[in-house]
Design a protein around this motif. Structure first.
Motif, PDB file in Angstrom:
ATOM      1  N   ILE A 191       0.903  -1.117  -0.029  1.00  0.00           N
ATOM      2  CA  ILE A 191       0.072   0.053   0.051  1.00  0.00           C
ATOM      3  C   ILE A 191       0.900   1.409  -0.018  1.00  0.00           C
ATOM      4  N   GLY A 192       2.119   1.158   0.373  1.00  0.00           N
ATOM      5  CA  GLY A 192       3.088   2.262   0.587  1.00  0.00           C
ATOM      6  C   GLY A 192       2.994   2.969   1.723  1.00  0.00           C
ATOM      7  N   ASP A 193       3.872   3.756   2.195  1.00  0.00           N
ATOM      8  CA  ASP A 193       4.046   4.442   3.147  1.00  0.00           C
ATOM      9  C   ASP A 193       3.595   5.840   3.162  1.00  0.00           C
ATOM     10  N   LYS A 194       3.981   6.344   1.805  1.00  0.00           N
ATOM     11  CA  LYS A 194       3.434   7.666   1.492  1.00  0.00           C
ATOM     12  C   LYS A 194       2.485   7.962   0.385  1.00  0.00           C
ATOM     13  N   LEU A 248     -18.746   3.933   2.389  1.00  0.00           N
ATOM     14  CA  LEU A 248     -18.977   2.756   1.709  1.00  0.00           C
ATOM     15  C   LEU A 248     -17.770   1.723   1.442  1.00  0.00           C
ATOM     16  N   GLY A 249     -16.470   2.346   1.801  1.00  0.00           N
ATOM     17  CA  GLY A 249     -15.518   1.396   1.905  1.00  0.00           C
ATOM     18  C   GLY A 249     -15.439   0.804   3.068  1.00  0.00           C
ATOM     19  N   GLU A 250     -16.030   1.279   4.278  1.00  0.00           N
ATOM     20  CA  GLU A 250     -16.004   0.326   5.475  1.00  0.00           C
ATOM     21  C   GLU A 250     -17.271  -0.626   5.458  1.00  0.00           C
ATOM     22  N   ASP A 251     -18.183  -0.298   4.527  1.00  0.00           N
ATOM     23  CA  ASP A 251     -19.034  -1.326   4.310  1.00  0.00           C
ATOM     24  C   ASP A 251     -18.742  -2.535   3.523  1.00  0.00           C
ATOM     25  N   ARG A 252     -17.777  -2.390   2.517  1.00  0.00           N
ATOM     26  CA  ARG A 252     -17.222  -3.151   1.766  1.00  0.00           C
ATOM     27  C   ARG A 252     -16.116  -4.252   2.852  1.00  0.00           C
ATOM     28  N   VAL A 253     -15.442  -3.595   3.602  1.00  0.00           N
ATOM     29  CA  VAL A 253     -14.509  -4.254   4.410  1.00  0.00           C
ATOM     30  C   VAL A 253     -15.488  -5.336   5.177  1.00  0.00           C
ATOM     31  N   GLU A 256      -6.271  -4.200   8.981  1.00  0.00           N
ATOM     32  CA  GLU A 256      -5.481  -3.570   7.848  1.00  0.00           C
ATOM     33  C   GLU A 256      -6.370  -3.271   6.613  1.00  0.00           C
ATOM     34  N   GLU A 257      -7.346  -3.815   6.398  1.00  0.00           N
ATOM     35  CA  GLU A 257      -8.367  -3.531   5.456  1.00  0.00           C
ATOM     36  C   GLU A 257      -9.016  -2.143   5.655  1.00  0.00           C
ATOM     37  N   GLU A 258      -9.404  -1.724   6.955  1.00  0.00           N
ATOM     38  CA  GLU A 258     -10.001  -0.617   7.373  1.00  0.00           C
ATOM     39  C   GLU A 258      -8.781   0.459   7.165  1.00  0.00           C
TER      40      GLU A 258
END
Length: 395
Positions: free
Chosen positions: A275-278, A321-326, A344-346
């Motif tokens: 995912i990258g640090d920056k 919506l992203g949290e719903d997908r998680v 990690e997904e959140e």
């Protein structure tokens, strides 16, 4: 897998019939077909490319294999040439960043033809299309790092195009991205960014045809696709991480949705990106450029852009919506006995949400993307460039 259809034709994998290489070989002899694999030399040190080569040994009747190779030396190009030497059809190793290629394309830049792109997959794909389309009517692209490559991949991707009576011009893959090492779900950019982002944009703009089109693809970021020569020659090629979304925009521009299909390839695994640090690293950089590509498509096809408070609304909507997908993927993983790290997904959703405002600001400061011109446009200006490029890319 279900049997549902939607805006574009969906070719499911029901598992009842084994894809036949015999049938594919017969079809390949009826319509000249090339496979295009963009590749960096380091892939030759990994087992995935050996697996791909072993499968390709069975594809008798293929017109040509084009390897669009980024390499540091003639020695590396010779090693690549030797690696594929046993295939039973012509193989063209196109050294995409060779001194001769760079000199050739820079010379055309001076004459007003913008063909010297940013080194990367887009530039490799553009060169590969130019080489493959000289002799082939159908071109299919596969990445070089696919760890699950099997004969069914080319068979299922090519068959809709080789059967000309169906009128299909473009085929896009979709699949279940699952790690061979851990059995965990992969594909975070698709699952946790593009999916909820498109849902959020739909809530803001309504059911725009372009958004409905993008949402019709089950895996819009799939790097595996195939097209007819006539379509391939008319596509502008993006030069950044927005390549896949940018190509979908180009396809939308040129062909009816009735001429598009998506094909289920089953379980799929390839290299995973951190995912990258920056914000300018890893998946964060990738998603910023994907967002820009989607925004550009909305401008081009719908005359729409985010204004004022809409950007804050988008950030809030996307995050929810992203949290719903998680949560949904957590339940999916649980029932299928797949490991799932919800925390990690959140965190990924939070990082993606924080990209939206700076990515939007960057996009608005320079909304025009760096794209390589379509080959049809290039050949109107310089009708020998395909042949000259092929010569410059060989050692």
């Amino acid at each position: 897998m279900d049997f549902q259809q939607g805006l574009i034709t969906t070719i499911h994998h029901y598992g009842i019939y084994q894809d036949s290489l015999k049938e594919l070989r017969s079809s390949l002899k009826k319509r000249p077909t090339s496979l295009l694999i963009p590749c960096i030399f380091s892939e030759f040190k990994r087992p995935a490319l050996t697996l791909i080569k072993d499968v390709l040994l069975e594809l008798e009747g293929l017109d040509r294999l084009v390897i669009a190779l980024s390499a540091n030396s003639e020695s590396e190009v010779k090693q690549a040439d030797n690696f594929f030497s046993e295939l039973p059809y012509p193989v063209h190793i196109q050294w995409t960043d060779s001194p001769a290629v760079i000199e050739l394309l820079k010379a055309h830049e001076k004459n007003g033809l913008s063909v010297y792109g940013k080194p990367g997959k887009g530039w490799a794909v553009w060169q590969g299309i130019g080489i493959a389309s000289v002799t082939s009517d159908v071109i299919a692209l596969f990445d070089a790092d696919i760890r699950t490559f099997s004969p069914s991949y080319p068979a299922r991707m090519l068959s809709p195009l080789l059967n000309g009576s169906d009128g299909v011009s473009y085929v896009k893959a979709f699949y279940s991205r699952i790690s061979l090492d851990t059995n965990a779900l992969q594909g975070r950019a698709t699952r946790l960014f593009v999916g909820p982002l498109l849902n959020a944009l739909e809530k803001i703009f309504g059911t725009l045809p372009y958004l409905q089109y993008l949402q019709a693809f089950r895996y819009p970021l799939a790097g595996e696709f195939a097209f007819s020569k006539s379509l391939a020659m008319n596509l502008r090629i993006p030069c950044d991480w927005g390549l896949e979304m940018g190509l979908l925009s180009e396809v939308y521009r040129h062909v009816s949705t009735t001429r598009i299909a998506q094909v289920d390839l089953g379980i799929f695994d390839h290299k995973h990106k951190d995912i990258g640090d920056k914000p300018n690293q890893g998946l964060q950089k990738m998603c910023s450029e994907i967002f820009a590509s989607i925004l550009r498509g909305l401008m081009e096809h719908e005359g729409k852009t985010l204004i004022g408070p809409q950007l804050s609304t988008l950030e809030v909507l996307y995050k929810r919506l992203g949290e719903d997908r998680v949560k949904q993927f957590g339940v999916d993983s649980l029932i299928n006995h797949l490991p799932y790290n919800r925390h990690e997904e959140e965190l990924a959703v939070q990082k993606f949400a924080s990209l939206l405002k700076p990515a939007m600001n960057d996009f608005m400061s320079s909304p025009s993307s760096e794209q390589l011109p379509s080959w049809s446009k290039v050949l109107d200006r310089e009708n020998r460039l395909q042949e000259d490029l092929a010569i410059a890319g060989k050692i």
